[in-house]
Scaffold this motif. Sequence first.
Motif, PDB file in Angstrom:
ATOM      1  N   THR A 194       0.609  -0.944   0.244  1.00 19.75           N
ATOM      2  CA  THR A 194       0.022  -0.062   0.319  1.00 19.75           C
ATOM      3  C   THR A 194       0.586   0.979   0.253  1.00 19.75           C
ATOM      4  OG1 THR A 194      -0.345  -0.433   2.867  1.00 19.75           O
ATOM      5  CG2 THR A 194      -1.892  -0.839   0.996  1.00 19.75           C
ATOM      6  N   ASN A 195       0.188   2.314  -0.647  1.00 15.61           N
ATOM      7  CA  ASN A 195       0.572   4.020  -0.122  1.00 15.61           C
ATOM      8  C   ASN A 195       1.914   3.617  -0.669  1.00 15.61           C
ATOM      9  OD1 ASN A 195      -1.233   4.260   1.820  1.00 15.61           O
ATOM     10  ND2 ASN A 195       0.332   2.797   2.914  1.00 15.61           N
ATOM     11  N   LEU A 196       2.250   3.011  -2.546  1.00 15.94           N
ATOM     12  CA  LEU A 196       3.174   3.096  -3.104  1.00 15.94           C
ATOM     13  C   LEU A 196       3.354   4.719  -3.540  1.00 15.94           C
ATOM     14  CD1 LEU A 196       5.282   2.499  -5.066  1.00 15.94           C
ATOM     15  CD2 LEU A 196       3.570   2.148  -6.779  1.00 15.94           C
ATOM     16  N   SER A 197       4.204   5.210  -3.753  1.00 17.37           N
ATOM     17  CA  SER A 197       4.916   7.081  -4.019  1.00 17.37           C
ATOM     18  C   SER A 197       5.337   6.968  -5.222  1.00 17.37           C
ATOM     19  CB  SER A 197       5.214   7.680  -3.306  1.00 17.37           C
ATOM     20  OG  SER A 197       6.214   7.688  -2.312  1.00 17.37           O
ATOM     21  N   ARG A 251       8.192   4.266  -3.186  1.00 23.37           N
ATOM     22  CA  ARG A 251       8.369   4.214  -1.930  1.00 23.37           C
ATOM     23  C   ARG A 251       7.462   3.499  -1.641  1.00 23.37           C
ATOM     24  NH1 ARG A 251      12.189   5.675   1.644  1.00 23.37           N
ATOM     25  NH2 ARG A 251      14.195   7.525   0.364  1.00 23.37           N
ATOM     26  N   TRP A 252       6.630   2.593  -0.169  1.00 27.27           N
ATOM     27  CA  TRP A 252       5.642   1.600  -0.588  1.00 27.27           C
ATOM     28  C   TRP A 252       5.441   1.285   1.085  1.00 27.27           C
ATOM     29  CZ3 TRP A 252       8.698  -0.386  -3.744  1.00 27.27           C
ATOM     30  CH2 TRP A 252       9.741  -1.310  -3.645  1.00 27.27           C
ATOM     31  N   THR A 253       4.081   1.311   1.894  1.00 23.38           N
ATOM     32  CA  THR A 253       4.434   0.746   3.286  1.00 23.38           C
ATOM     33  C   THR A 253       4.813  -1.332   2.978  1.00 23.38           C
ATOM     34  OG1 THR A 253       2.393   1.706   3.542  1.00 23.38           O
ATOM     35  CG2 THR A 253       3.287  -0.119   4.364  1.00 23.38           C
ATOM     36  N   SER A 270      -0.621  -3.569  -6.203  1.00 23.58           N
ATOM     37  CA  SER A 270      -0.366  -1.907  -5.123  1.00 23.58           C
ATOM     38  C   SER A 270      -1.089  -1.753  -5.745  1.00 23.58           C
ATOM     39  CB  SER A 270       0.887  -1.698  -5.179  1.00 23.58           C
ATOM     40  OG  SER A 270       1.805  -1.236  -5.995  1.00 23.58           O
ATOM     41  N   ASN A 271      -1.417  -0.310  -5.626  1.00 26.48           N
ATOM     42  CA  ASN A 271      -2.118   0.698  -5.712  1.00 26.48           C
ATOM     43  C   ASN A 271      -0.787   1.710  -6.988  1.00 26.48           C
ATOM     44  OD1 ASN A 271      -0.513   2.212  -3.197  1.00 26.48           O
ATOM     45  ND2 ASN A 271      -0.504   4.089  -4.535  1.00 26.48           N
ATOM     46  N   ALA A 316       1.040   4.443  -8.656  1.00 24.94           N
ATOM     47  CA  ALA A 316       1.610   5.487  -9.004  1.00 24.94           C
ATOM     48  C   ALA A 316       2.688   6.382  -9.881  1.00 24.94           C
ATOM     49  CB  ALA A 316       2.487   5.682  -7.691  1.00 24.94           C
TER      50      ALA A 316
END
Length: 296
Positions: free
Chosen positions: A167-170, A181-183, A242-243, A245
């Motif tokens: 999650t939270n891929l940026s 970066r990701w969680t 993941s999401n 980005a």
Amino acid sequence: MKKIILTFFVAIMLLVPFSSAFAAATVGQELKTPEAGWKRYESNDQKVLQSGTWTLVSNANHSNGAYLWSSSAGSSLSFKFYGSKMRLITAMATDRNTLAQVTVDGTVYSYSEYKNTVQYQTLVFELAGLSTGPHTVKISAVGLTSLDAIDIDDTGYLIDSNISAPTNLSAIGENGKIDLRWTAVTGATSYVVKRSTSSGGPYDILATNITSAVYTDSGVTNGVTYYYVVTAMDADSESINSNEASATPLPPLKPTLDVSIVDEKVKVGQEFTANIALKNVNNSTFAGRNYSLDLA
């Protein structure tokens, strides 16, 4: 004239098998190996979850020498896959039912396993044209129901329900690179980074066996937008994506000096007050360089 007609007839006979060899398989046809653009998973794959009573039978006529069957009401097989198409492969016979049932993403479909003779490794159900992404499938035992194998896109995969997606891929674009970066995912042993130049994919595998939740893609071109997803891996399974980005790497901007005079009017030779700002710089802009500024 007779020679011309005979030649034409022979040409037609040669063309027919040549063209039919490239035709896609259809429901009811024997399909012992996946066609181009498809890949196969066996019915006893650990990502195919069994509910109720199922029996694994060893038989050399079936895919990989085994198949699952059940006639127990309420029993089912379920799995998730990432892709856009799916096929079910099993044997057809006189003791099979004509109303086998499969549910894909909540929609119920019927198919037949009945045939007046035994035919192994048969394509009994196909669903294509799905949106590329995760899909949920459930095969319900209606009468005697069996499964040899599952075929999906050769770029897709069965999803392990036990491992979560990152999650939270940026993504941050810089000069000649993009930082991701990701969680981190609990239980993940590594990550797979995938990239596309189109939003929503399809994605190509960029890097595997990434053991930390960061990655730098240096194989990029400034000015081009790239789209990324990341999957988590455990011992032998892969999560869904993941999401997404995206980022666009850009060349560094040239430093500029912005001078804004505070006074409304200034005469030549007169002192004045001004706000001066140096823009497009960071800590490394002047590293190892000497600059001079001439305001005369």
